[in-house]
Design a protein around this motif. Structure first.
Motif, PDB file in Angstrom:
ATOM      1  N   PHE A 105       0.833  -1.198   0.000  1.00 14.81           N
ATOM      2  CA  PHE A 105       0.000   0.000   0.000  1.00 14.81           C
ATOM      3  C   PHE A 105       0.870   1.251   0.000  1.00 14.81           C
ATOM      4  CE2 PHE A 105      -2.752  -3.328   1.496  1.00 14.81           C
ATOM      5  CZ  PHE A 105      -3.871  -3.112   0.719  1.00 14.81           C
ATOM      6  N   LEU A 106       0.476   2.235  -0.809  1.00 15.24           N
ATOM      7  CA  LEU A 106       1.269   3.438  -1.022  1.00 15.24           C
ATOM      8  C   LEU A 106       0.671   4.677  -0.376  1.00 15.24           C
ATOM      9  CD1 LEU A 106       2.045   2.932  -4.814  1.00 15.24           C
ATOM     10  CD2 LEU A 106       3.459   2.283  -2.847  1.00 15.24           C
ATOM     11  N   THR A 107      -0.643   4.682  -0.128  1.00 19.35           N
ATOM     12  CA  THR A 107      -1.295   5.880   0.365  1.00 19.35           C
ATOM     13  C   THR A 107      -2.494   5.522   1.228  1.00 19.35           C
ATOM     14  OG1 THR A 107      -2.263   8.014  -0.300  1.00 19.35           O
ATOM     15  CG2 THR A 107      -2.744   6.116  -1.703  1.00 19.35           C
ATOM     16  N   LEU A 108      -2.825   6.406   2.160  1.00 19.73           N
ATOM     17  CA  LEU A 108      -4.017   6.242   2.985  1.00 19.73           C
ATOM     18  C   LEU A 108      -4.463   7.592   3.505  1.00 19.73           C
ATOM     19  CD1 LEU A 108      -2.319   6.357   5.837  1.00 19.73           C
ATOM     20  CD2 LEU A 108      -2.405   3.918   5.668  1.00 19.73           C
ATOM     21  N   ASN A 109      -5.764   7.673   3.864  1.00 14.09           N
ATOM     22  CA  ASN A 109      -6.313   8.921   4.352  1.00 14.09           C
ATOM     23  C   ASN A 109      -7.623   8.647   5.092  1.00 14.09           C
ATOM     24  OD1 ASN A 109      -6.832  11.615   4.822  1.00 14.09           O
ATOM     25  ND2 ASN A 109      -6.761  12.226   2.677  1.00 14.09           N
ATOM     26  N   GLU A 110      -7.891   9.442   6.100  1.00 15.65           N
ATOM     27  CA  GLU A 110      -9.152   9.353   6.833  1.00 15.65           C
ATOM     28  C   GLU A 110     -10.185  10.200   6.081  1.00 15.65           C
ATOM     29  OE1 GLU A 110     -10.569   9.440  11.473  1.00 15.65           O
ATOM     30  OE2 GLU A 110      -8.980  10.804  10.870  1.00 15.65           O
ATOM     31  N   VAL A 111     -11.133   9.527   5.418  1.00 15.18           N
ATOM     32  CA  VAL A 111     -12.105  10.242   4.592  1.00 15.18           C
ATOM     33  C   VAL A 111     -13.316  10.717   5.404  1.00 15.18           C
ATOM     34  CG1 VAL A 111     -11.362   9.113   2.470  1.00 15.18           C
ATOM     35  CG2 VAL A 111     -13.221   8.111   3.812  1.00 15.18           C
ATOM     36  N   TRP A 117      -9.419   5.181   3.906  1.00 16.74           N
ATOM     37  CA  TRP A 117      -9.267   4.605   2.574  1.00 16.74           C
ATOM     38  C   TRP A 117      -7.781   4.354   2.338  1.00 16.74           C
ATOM     39  CZ3 TRP A 117     -12.753   7.057  -1.749  1.00 16.74           C
ATOM     40  CH2 TRP A 117     -14.087   6.810  -1.451  1.00 16.74           C
ATOM     41  N   VAL A 118      -7.492   3.195   1.729  1.00 11.35           N
ATOM     42  CA  VAL A 118      -6.117   2.757   1.512  1.00 11.35           C
ATOM     43  C   VAL A 118      -5.970   2.278   0.075  1.00 11.35           C
ATOM     44  CG1 VAL A 118      -4.321   1.198   2.322  1.00 11.35           C
ATOM     45  CG2 VAL A 118      -6.093   1.919   3.887  1.00 11.35           C
ATOM     46  N   GLY A 119      -4.908   2.703  -0.598  1.00 11.40           N
ATOM     47  CA  GLY A 119      -4.654   2.262  -1.967  1.00 11.40           C
ATOM     48  C   GLY A 119      -3.187   1.971  -2.166  1.00 11.40           C
ATOM     49  N   GLY A 120      -2.902   1.214  -3.217  1.00  8.14           N
ATOM     50  CA  GLY A 120      -1.507   0.887  -3.453  1.00  8.14           C
ATOM     51  C   GLY A 120      -1.238   0.313  -4.815  1.00  8.14           C
ATOM     52  N   TYR A 121      -0.166  -0.441  -4.893  1.00  4.24           N
ATOM     53  CA  TYR A 121       0.293  -1.009  -6.150  1.00  4.24           C
ATOM     54  C   TYR A 121      -0.438  -2.322  -6.437  1.00  4.24           C
ATOM     55  CZ  TYR A 121       3.201  -2.720  -9.863  1.00  4.24           C
ATOM     56  OH  TYR A 121       3.628  -3.177 -11.070  1.00  4.24           O
ATOM     57  N   SER A 122      -1.303  -2.334  -7.423  1.00  2.64           N
ATOM     58  CA  SER A 122      -2.098  -3.507  -7.825  1.00  2.64           C
ATOM     59  C   SER A 122      -2.920  -4.085  -6.676  1.00  2.64           C
ATOM     60  CB  SER A 122      -1.205  -4.609  -8.416  1.00  2.64           C
ATOM     61  OG  SER A 122      -0.673  -4.186  -9.641  1.00  2.64           O
ATOM     62  N   ALA A 155      -2.349   8.449  -4.404  1.00  3.17           N
ATOM     63  CA  ALA A 155      -2.787   9.538  -3.526  1.00  3.17           C
ATOM     64  C   ALA A 155      -4.278   9.432  -3.238  1.00  3.17           C
ATOM     65  CB  ALA A 155      -2.481  10.885  -4.167  1.00  3.17           C
ATOM     66  N   ILE A 156      -4.646   9.726  -1.993  1.00  2.25           N
ATOM     67  CA  ILE A 156      -6.042   9.836  -1.573  1.00  2.25           C
ATOM     68  C   ILE A 156      -6.134  11.119  -0.755  1.00  2.25           C
ATOM     69  CG2 ILE A 156      -7.954   8.802  -0.294  1.00  2.25           C
ATOM     70  CD1 ILE A 156      -6.510   6.078  -0.655  1.00  2.25           C
ATOM     71  N   LEU A 157      -6.931  12.067  -1.227  1.00  3.67           N
ATOM     72  CA  LEU A 157      -7.054  13.359  -0.562  1.00  3.67           C
ATOM     73  C   LEU A 157      -8.521  13.703  -0.351  1.00  3.67           C
ATOM     74  CD1 LEU A 157      -4.428  15.290  -2.694  1.00  3.67           C
ATOM     75  CD2 LEU A 157      -4.091  14.381  -0.400  1.00  3.67           C
ATOM     76  N   ASP A 159     -10.958  17.088   0.031  1.00  2.00           N
ATOM     77  CA  ASP A 159     -10.931  18.537  -0.103  1.00  2.00           C
ATOM     78  C   ASP A 159     -11.835  19.209   0.927  1.00  2.00           C
ATOM     79  OD1 ASP A 159     -13.570  18.460  -1.072  1.00  2.00           O
ATOM     80  OD2 ASP A 159     -12.958  18.642  -3.170  1.00  2.00           O
ATOM     81  N   SER A 160     -11.883  20.521   0.875  1.00  2.00           N
ATOM     82  CA  SER A 160     -12.637  21.293   1.873  1.00  2.00           C
ATOM     83  C   SER A 160     -14.139  21.007   1.816  1.00  2.00           C
ATOM     84  CB  SER A 160     -12.375  22.796   1.707  1.00  2.00           C
ATOM     85  OG  SER A 160     -12.767  23.199   0.406  1.00  2.00           O
ATOM     86  N   GLY A 161     -14.636  20.531   0.677  1.00  2.79           N
ATOM     87  CA  GLY A 161     -16.047  20.170   0.546  1.00  2.79           C
ATOM     88  C   GLY A 161     -16.327  18.726   0.923  1.00  2.79           C
ATOM     89  N   GLN A 162     -15.313  18.042   1.460  1.00  2.00           N
ATOM     90  CA  GLN A 162     -15.385  16.649   1.877  1.00  2.00           C
ATOM     91  C   GLN A 162     -15.516  15.665   0.720  1.00  2.00           C
ATOM     92  OE1 GLN A 162     -14.538  15.841   5.089  1.00  2.00           O
ATOM     93  NE2 GLN A 162     -14.162  18.029   5.029  1.00  2.00           N
ATOM     94  N   SER A 163     -15.178  16.097  -0.503  1.00  2.00           N
ATOM     95  CA  SER A 163     -15.079  15.173  -1.625  1.00  2.00           C
ATOM     96  C   SER A 163     -13.758  14.434  -1.492  1.00  2.00           C
ATOM     97  CB  SER A 163     -15.116  15.914  -2.964  1.00  2.00           C
ATOM     98  OG  SER A 163     -16.373  16.515  -3.149  1.00  2.00           O
ATOM     99  N   VAL A 164     -13.740  13.160  -1.896  1.00  2.00           N
ATOM    100  CA  VAL A 164     -12.523  12.353  -1.821  1.00  2.00           C
ATOM    101  C   VAL A 164     -11.958  12.215  -3.234  1.00  2.00           C
ATOM    102  CG1 VAL A 164     -11.531  10.143  -1.153  1.00  2.00           C
ATOM    103  CG2 VAL A 164     -13.444  11.100   0.170  1.00  2.00           C
ATOM    104  N   TRP A 165     -10.677  12.513  -3.373  1.00  2.00           N
ATOM    105  CA  TRP A 165      -9.974  12.421  -4.649  1.00  2.00           C
ATOM    106  C   TRP A 165      -8.967  11.283  -4.570  1.00  2.00           C
ATOM    107  CZ3 TRP A 165     -11.102  15.807  -8.632  1.00  2.00           C
ATOM    108  CH2 TRP A 165     -11.950  16.871  -8.303  1.00  2.00           C
ATOM    109  N   VAL A 166      -9.008  10.393  -5.570  1.00  2.00           N
ATOM    110  CA  VAL A 166      -8.097   9.257  -5.630  1.00  2.00           C
ATOM    111  C   VAL A 166      -7.265   9.411  -6.899  1.00  2.00           C
ATOM    112  CG1 VAL A 166      -7.924   6.746  -5.769  1.00  2.00           C
ATOM    113  CG2 VAL A 166      -9.731   7.804  -4.390  1.00  2.00           C
ATOM    114  N   GLY A 167      -5.935   9.439  -6.736  1.00  2.00           N
ATOM    115  CA  GLY A 167      -5.041   9.637  -7.874  1.00  2.00           C
ATOM    116  C   GLY A 167      -4.213   8.411  -8.177  1.00  2.00           C
ATOM    117  N   GLY A 168      -4.126   8.103  -9.465  1.00  2.00           N
ATOM    118  CA  GLY A 168      -3.346   6.948  -9.906  1.00  2.00           C
ATOM    119  C   GLY A 168      -2.158   7.378 -10.698  1.00  2.00           C
TER     120      GLY A 168
END
Length: 168
Positions: A105-111, A117-122, A155-157, A159-168
């Motif tokens: 796993f490469l990234t995590l964030n408290e949504v 939420w946790v994401g990573g390589y494959s 990346a998992i971010l 934003d100020s509007g509480q939307s969750v952004w997931v980047g690959g």
């Protein structure tokens, strides 16, 4: 006085006690505490132990709303409760999570409070509920809604509007 655990720093965090946590690729975590005359503590994976990091290669970490620390590693996710000096591991071969595609796993964030939420390589995108200790697969390469999802979530971010952004 201890020393830093390497010079290749991947991530830095200042916790609620003003300690500086540094992810030292690939050698675990170094903690600098100004209260102890600039002393350094080191956290690394201890083989055959479930009380510590799931893997010494820490790719990302953060402090949640409760003051607990989450670590995305190359063998799952580690959660450290500093007030109890206790560890838990999720999505790892240590606790035999065989339903996980890949334990790196490469990234995590408290949504939301207590929802990580946790994401990573494959490995796909997972949600961990801190209260129930359960994890759910949210997105994988086999998900039908997306024709070709990125195999690497970096990346998992939120934003100020509480939307969750997931980047690959």
């Amino acid at each position: 006085i201890g020393e830093m655990n390497g010079n290749n720093i991947k991530d830095v965090l200042i916790d609620e006690e003003n300690r500086i946590w540094m992810s030292n690729y690939p050698n675990g975590v170094t903690i600098r505490n100004d209260k102890n005359n600039l002393d350094f503590d080191v956290i690394q994976h201890i083989p055959k132990s479930n009380q510590g990091l799931a893997h010494s290669q820490v790719n990302d970490f953060f402090e949640d709303r409760d003051g607990d620390l989450w670590f995305a590693t190359n063998n799952g996710v580690s959660l450290y409760y500093p007030k109890q000096d206790r560890w838990e591991t999720f999505l790892s071969s240590i606790n035999k999570d065989q339903d996980v595609n890949n334990h790196m796993f490469l990234t995590l964030n408290e949504v939301r409070p207590g929802v990580i939420w946790v994401g990573g390589y494959s490995s796909g995108l997972y949600e961990i509920n801190k209260a129930t200790k359960k994890h759910t697969l949210l997105l994988s390469n086999e998900t039908e809604q997306i024709s070709e999802p990125d195999k690497c979530i970096r990346a998992i971010l939120t934003d100020s509007g509480q939307s969750v952004w997931v980047g690959g």
